[in-house]
Write a protein that holds these residues in place. Structure first.
Motif, PDB file in Angstrom:
ATOM      1  N   HIS A 191      -8.319  -4.252  -5.255  1.00 36.93           N
ATOM      2  CA  HIS A 191      -7.081  -3.820  -4.602  1.00 36.93           C
ATOM      3  C   HIS A 191      -7.157  -4.031  -3.087  1.00 36.93           C
ATOM      4  CE1 HIS A 191      -4.913  -1.847  -7.931  1.00 36.93           C
ATOM      5  NE2 HIS A 191      -6.099  -1.471  -8.375  1.00 36.93           N
ATOM      6  N   SER A 229       0.148   0.514  -8.531  1.00 40.12           N
ATOM      7  CA  SER A 229      -0.746   0.316  -7.393  1.00 40.12           C
ATOM      8  C   SER A 229      -0.973  -1.171  -7.208  1.00 40.12           C
ATOM      9  CB  SER A 229      -2.086   1.025  -7.626  1.00 40.12           C
ATOM     10  OG  SER A 229      -2.923   0.906  -6.501  1.00 40.12           O
ATOM     11  N   SER A 235       0.577  -2.480   4.801  1.00 33.09           N
ATOM     12  CA  SER A 235      -0.208  -3.549   4.183  1.00 33.09           C
ATOM     13  C   SER A 235       0.486  -4.002   2.900  1.00 33.09           C
ATOM     14  CB  SER A 235      -1.620  -3.056   3.883  1.00 33.09           C
ATOM     15  OG  SER A 235      -2.400  -4.092   3.366  1.00 33.09           O
ATOM     16  N   ASP A 236       0.826  -5.306   2.837  1.00 30.77           N
ATOM     17  CA  ASP A 236       1.550  -5.797   1.657  1.00 30.77           C
ATOM     18  C   ASP A 236       1.156  -7.217   1.261  1.00 30.77           C
ATOM     19  OD1 ASP A 236       2.762  -7.300   3.620  1.00 30.77           O
ATOM     20  OD2 ASP A 236       4.813  -6.741   3.078  1.00 30.77           O
ATOM     21  N   HIS A 264      -6.472   4.440   2.042  1.00 27.79           N
ATOM     22  CA  HIS A 264      -5.794   4.802   0.788  1.00 27.79           C
ATOM     23  C   HIS A 264      -6.734   4.610  -0.404  1.00 27.79           C
ATOM     24  CE1 HIS A 264      -2.584   5.629  -1.981  1.00 27.79           C
ATOM     25  NE2 HIS A 264      -2.739   4.459  -2.572  1.00 27.79           N
ATOM     26  N   ASN A 265      -7.514   3.543  -0.388  1.00 27.44           N
ATOM     27  CA  ASN A 265      -8.461   3.303  -1.477  1.00 27.44           C
ATOM     28  C   ASN A 265      -9.457   4.450  -1.591  1.00 27.44           C
ATOM     29  OD1 ASN A 265      -9.410   1.400  -3.566  1.00 27.44           O
ATOM     30  ND2 ASN A 265     -11.259   1.354  -2.303  1.00 27.44           N
ATOM     31  N   ARG A 319      -4.343  -2.016  -1.433  1.00 25.81           N
ATOM     32  CA  ARG A 319      -4.692  -0.735  -0.813  1.00 25.81           C
ATOM     33  C   ARG A 319      -5.444  -0.989   0.483  1.00 25.81           C
ATOM     34  NH1 ARG A 319      -7.758   1.727  -6.004  1.00 25.81           N
ATOM     35  NH2 ARG A 319      -5.983   1.881  -7.427  1.00 25.81           N
ATOM     36  N   CYS A 320      -5.108  -0.221   1.507  1.00 26.43           N
ATOM     37  CA  CYS A 320      -5.921  -0.243   2.719  1.00 26.43           C
ATOM     38  C   CYS A 320      -7.191   0.564   2.435  1.00 26.43           C
ATOM     39  CB  CYS A 320      -5.140   0.344   3.905  1.00 26.43           C
ATOM     40  SG  CYS A 320      -4.807   2.114   3.779  1.00 26.43           S
ATOM     41  N   CYS A 351       0.850  -1.191   0.000  1.00 21.91           N
ATOM     42  CA  CYS A 351       0.000   0.000   0.000  1.00 21.91           C
ATOM     43  C   CYS A 351       0.885   1.240   0.000  1.00 21.91           C
ATOM     44  CB  CYS A 351      -0.927  -0.006   1.216  1.00 21.91           C
ATOM     45  SG  CYS A 351      -2.112   1.352   1.205  1.00 21.91           S
ATOM     46  N   GLN A 352       0.552   2.182  -0.856  1.00 23.22           N
ATOM     47  CA  GLN A 352       1.388   3.363  -1.042  1.00 23.22           C
ATOM     48  C   GLN A 352       1.265   4.393   0.069  1.00 23.22           C
ATOM     49  OE1 GLN A 352       0.412   4.763  -4.958  1.00 23.22           O
ATOM     50  NE2 GLN A 352       1.443   3.062  -5.952  1.00 23.22           N
ATOM     51  N   CYS A 353       0.305   4.205   0.990  1.00 28.91           N
ATOM     52  CA  CYS A 353       0.150   5.187   2.067  1.00 28.91           C
ATOM     53  C   CYS A 353       1.171   4.967   3.182  1.00 28.91           C
ATOM     54  CB  CYS A 353      -1.271   5.151   2.626  1.00 28.91           C
ATOM     55  SG  CYS A 353      -1.590   3.777   3.746  1.00 28.91           S
TER      56      CYS A 353
END
Length: 134
Positions: A79, A60, A34-35, A67-68, A63-64, A28-30
């Motif tokens: 995602h 991307s 989360s991976d 973030h989503n 995503r949590c 997750c990019q935030c």
């Protein structure tokens, strides 16, 4: 593609998911940590990467919820469950090549100006085959 599948055997090295993709690329990019990404998604992307013969950039992955929402993702986005990835596609030639290769292994695909969404949510109840544009 038996020669490609054979190359997948034994390529997991020190946290890497495959020869060409690492867990970090799908996180997750935030920055929440989360991976957890679906192995069937990564395996299919690795096969496509070997067919394509060039690097593929994941823009991307998982995503949590927060973030989503921040990126305008749907409430039922694949995602959220680690079942989807967006792959960078710059220009019509690269997009056309990638779509051709990705379509050989993915039944669900969304095409945007700068990326291609693929997911394995068909294996988890979403309609398939399905192709959409953003």
């Amino acid at each position: 593609y038996p020669e490609i599948i054979k190359r997948l055997d034994g390529v997991l090295v020190m946290g890497d998911l495959t020869e060409h993709f690492s867990r970090r690329e799908f996180a997750c990019q935030c920055g929440c940590g989360s991976d957890k990404i679906a192995s069937e998604l990564v395996s299919k992307l690795e096969i496509v990467r070997l067919m394509y013969g060039k690097p593929m950039k994941v823009t991307s992955g998982i995503r949590c919820d927060t973030h989503n929402q921040n990126v305008g993702g749907k409430d039922d986005s694949a995602h959220l469950d680690g079942l989807a990835a967006d792959i960078s596609a710059k220009g019509c030639f690269e997009r056309d090549q990638l779509v051709g290769f990705l379509r050989t292994h993915f039944k669900r695909m969304g095409i945007a100006r700068n990326f291609i969404h693929v997911d394995v949510a068909d294996e988890h109840g979403k309609p398939s085959p399905c192709l959409w544009v953003y």
